[in-house]
Design a protein around this motif. Structure first.
Motif, short mmCIF file in Angstrom:
data_model
loop_
_atom_site.label_atom_id
_atom_site.label_comp_id
_atom_site.label_asym_id
_atom_site.label_seq_id
_atom_site.Cartn_x
_atom_site.Cartn_y
_atom_site.Cartn_z
N ARG A 1 32.57 -45.16 114.03
CA ARG A 1 31.26 -44.27 115.05
C ARG A 1 32.47 -43.23 114.75
N GLN A 2 33.21 -42.30 115.09
CA GLN A 2 33.67 -41.25 115.54
C GLN A 2 34.27 -40.75 114.58
N ALA A 3 35.55 -41.61 113.16
CA ALA A 3 35.12 -41.13 111.51
C ALA A 3 34.05 -41.01 111.20
N ALA A 4 32.78 -41.70 111.35
CA ALA A 4 32.42 -41.18 110.24
C ALA A 4 31.69 -39.95 110.95
N ALA A 5 31.90 -39.13 112.25
CA ALA A 5 31.12 -37.84 112.57
C ALA A 5 31.57 -37.03 111.64
N GLN A 6 33.79 -37.12 111.90
CA GLN A 6 34.73 -36.87 111.09
C GLN A 6 34.35 -36.43 109.99
N ARG A 7 33.51 -37.78 109.01
CA ARG A 7 34.12 -37.38 107.85
C ARG A 7 32.57 -36.60 107.32
N PHE A 8 31.48 -36.96 108.60
CA PHE A 8 29.69 -36.63 107.92
C PHE A 8 30.16 -34.92 108.12
N TRP A 9 30.76 -34.55 108.80
CA TRP A 9 30.31 -33.19 109.97
C TRP A 9 31.95 -32.10 108.22
N ARG A 10 32.99 -32.70 107.97
CA ARG A 10 33.92 -32.43 106.95
C ARG A 10 32.97 -32.31 105.62
N SER A 11 32.22 -33.46 105.35
CA SER A 11 31.27 -33.54 103.86
C SER A 11 30.57 -32.38 103.85
N SER A 12 30.10 -32.13 104.79
CA SER A 12 29.01 -31.20 105.18
C SER A 12 29.50 -29.85 104.98
N VAL A 13 30.64 -29.19 105.23
CA VAL A 13 30.76 -27.99 105.55
C VAL A 13 31.58 -28.00 103.91
N GLN A 14 32.31 -28.98 103.64
CA GLN A 14 32.87 -28.88 102.49
C GLN A 14 31.24 -28.38 101.17
N GLN A 15 30.15 -29.44 100.88
CA GLN A 15 29.36 -29.28 99.99
C GLN A 15 29.19 -27.39 100.39
N VAL A 16 28.88 -27.40 101.87
CA VAL A 16 27.67 -26.22 101.78
C VAL A 16 28.47 -24.77 100.97
N LEU A 17 30.02 -25.16 100.85
CA LEU A 17 31.10 -24.30 100.86
C LEU A 17 31.52 -23.93 99.01
N GLN A 18 30.72 -25.84 98.82
CA GLN A 18 31.00 -25.39 97.68
C GLN A 18 30.22 -24.70 96.59
N GLN A 19 28.92 -24.79 97.39
CA GLN A 19 27.53 -24.13 96.74
C GLN A 19 28.16 -22.19 97.41
N LEU A 20 28.16 -22.01 97.86
CA LEU A 20 28.60 -21.13 97.75
C LEU A 20 28.96 -19.97 97.07
N ARG A 21 29.73 -21.18 96.77
CA ARG A 21 30.70 -20.68 95.62
C ARG A 21 30.34 -20.63 94.77
N LYS A 22 29.38 -21.75 94.02
CA LYS A 22 28.80 -21.10 92.28
C LYS A 22 27.82 -20.38 93.04
N GLU A 23 27.22 -20.04 94.05
CA GLU A 23 26.08 -19.08 93.97
C GLU A 23 27.02 -17.77 93.80
N LEU A 24 28.02 -17.97 94.28
CA LEU A 24 29.10 -16.49 94.17
C LEU A 24 29.34 -15.82 93.11
N THR A 25 29.41 -16.52 92.39
CA THR A 25 30.24 -17.22 90.44
C THR A 25 28.53 -16.80 90.07
N ALA A 26 26.88 -17.16 90.53
CA ALA A 26 26.03 -16.88 89.54
C ALA A 26 25.57 -15.71 90.02
N HIS A 27 25.47 -14.72 91.44
CA HIS A 27 25.18 -13.85 91.45
C HIS A 27 25.89 -12.81 91.11
N LEU A 28 27.61 -13.02 91.11
CA LEU A 28 28.57 -11.58 90.31
C LEU A 28 28.34 -11.88 88.75
N GLU A 29 27.84 -12.93 88.20
CA GLU A 29 27.71 -12.59 86.38
C GLU A 29 26.30 -12.24 86.77
N ASN A 30 25.62 -12.90 87.70
CA ASN A 30 24.13 -11.36 87.59
C ASN A 30 24.49 -9.63 87.79
#
Length: 465
Positions: free
Chosen positions: A246-275
């Motif tokens: 369960r502790q490993a699940a917590a680490q995996r969940f929060w790490r994956s959440s941060v990575q996914q949000v960070l990836q989305q922010l990078r996509k949005e930054l690329t789109a905004h720079l293009e705009n």
């Protein structure tokens, strides 16, 4: 294994991301999951890999009733994440994910399956006997997450469809299973801590689509179909699971959440720079068009002054200065108006062609979609401006001013005609009045004309933008 993530710091960072307390929303999801006192085992895989039929077989072997939400079909039947307690665990069935799916249902199912596998203690990944390579990118990304030993399992499902009949050639069937396991481990870089089970959950589809078949239907295949080994592993997990999972699940969940949000922010930054680049480029073009328009305005003003001056000069030597001036001015204004109209039409065509070309570019279309979102309105059809209606009032203003000046001259000339005039200077007052009238036209109305044209083109540019 990666270094441990600071969960509290991850929540604070996620809450600081624009969009509305992402960390708090994810924390509510985690708390709902953490409320399970038994280990959560999520069955995950692409469409039509046999996940539901595998769960049915496990439940029947455990002597449990198969719930009504569990449907066995060749069609895409699972659309929700459902769960049932069995063997001391919470077993979850998930919709099949679709690699690179573009339709709404595929995206919905993939999203739900991804959310479920992100919040689990143990993940069981089900793959077909052909080991379809289209899903490998998704599975590689999953494998690279921080799974502790024995928390990620693979099942090669429906292996009686692999090509060798286990009744006719049991040794060949077993050898093929070992070969497929090696192939899967090599493809996904699976080490020895990841168990791989080769199973045949419904040999020859003896149970078919029946929800609760008699377990004796699998008596002939139970010795070799691999279900007993998988069932023993699940039962062992339910009887003695350790908190580290369960502790490993917590680490995996929060790490994956941060990575996914960070990836989305990078996509949005690329789109905004293009705009931003598209916006800057459009702004530069607009400034260039306004500069060209300003040049046309100044040139037309100088041309009008010259034509009026020439008309005045020609009228001085004429027997009838007023008539001569009116005729010359009429001819000059007609030619001047035609020249201005040609220049403005040419500029408008250039602007229209450039804008039409821009709007075929994908980056420009994305920019317009973003602009429509900011305006809270859908992109509408292009506004079409009638050039005649746009510039006619401006030209009409100049024409009215000329007529008013001529009327003023005629009135003044009539009044002065009753007064004695010194010899030798008979034409000078009239010429002075015409000069004054023409100066008034050139200095005031031409400026008004230029301002009107600039305003009109700016309005056009605003609508087109």
């Amino acid at each position: 294994m990666s270094d441990p993530i600071d969960v509290d710091a991850a929540k604070k960072w996620l809450d600081a991301v624009p969009g509305g307390e992402i960390g708090k929303r994810l924390d509510r999801s985690w708390q709902d999951f953490a409320a399970f006192s038994d280990p959560v085992v999520t069955i995950y895989g692409s469409y039509d890999t046999g996940k539901s039929s595998l769960l049915r077989r496990l439940l029947i072997e455990l002597g449990q009733e198969v719930p009504t939400w569990l449907t066995i079909s060749a069609r895409h039947e699972t659309f929700e994440v459902n769960e049932i307690r069995a063997a001391g665990c919470v077993l979850r069935d998930t919709p099949g994910f679709v690699s690179d799916g573009t339709d709404a249902r595929a995206k919905m199912n993939t999203g739900r399956a991804s959310d479920a596998i992100a919040l689990t203690d143990v993940g069981i990944v089900v793959v077909p006997p052909q080991l379809a390579t289209a899903e490998y990118p998704v599975l590689r990304e999953l494998v690279q997450q921080d799974w502790v030993p024995e928390s990620l399992w693979f099942v090669i499902s429906r292996f009686d469809e692999a090509g060798i009949d286990p009744d006719d050639d049991p040794d060949g069937y077993r050898a093929l299973g070992e070969h497929k396991e090696r192939e899967l481990r090599a493809a996904l870089s699976l080490d020895g801590s990841v168990p791989v089970y080769v199973v045949c959950q419904d040999f020859a589809q003896m149970a078919g689509t029946e929800r609760n078949p008699d377990p004796t239907v699998w008596d002939e295949s139970r010795s070799w179909d691999g279900i007993s080994e998988l069932l023993a592993a699940i039962s062992a997990l339910g009887s003695a699971w350790w908190p580290g999972i369960r502790q490993a699940a917590a680490q995996r969940f929060w790490r994956s959440s941060v990575q996914q949000v960070l990836q989305q922010l990078r996509k949005e930054l690329t789109a905004h720079l293009e705009n931003a680049a598209v916006s800057d480029e459009g702004g530069q073009r607009r400034a260039s068009w306004l500069a060209q328009l300003d040049m046309l305005t100044r040139a037309s003003e100088a041309d009008l002054r010259g034509r009026v001056s020439a008309a005045v000069s020609d009228a001085v030597d004429s027997p009838d200065p007023a008539q001569s001036f009116a005729q010359a001015l009429k001819t000059s204004l007609g030619a001047w108006h035609a020249a201005c109209e040609r220049d403005i039409d040419k500029l408008l065509r250039s602007v229209g062609d450039a804008v039409a070309t821009e709007r075929t570019r994908p980056d420009w279309q994305r920019f317009e979609e973003m602009a429509a979102t900011l305006r809270h309105e859908p992109p509408g059809p292009d506004a079409i401006l009638d050039d005649e209606l746009t510039y006619a009032p401006v030209v009409r203003q100049v024409g009215d001013a000329v007529l008013n000046a001529l009327r003023h001259y005629e009135q003044t000339r009539g009044l002065k005609a009753t007064s004695p005039t010194p010899s030798g200077v008979g034409v000078t007052p009239s010429v002075d009045r015409m000069a004054a009238a023409s100066a008034g036209i050139a200095s005031r109305e031409v400026v008004d004309f230029g301002s009107g044209v600039v305003h009109a083109l700016r309005s056009t540019s605003h609508v087109e933008r």
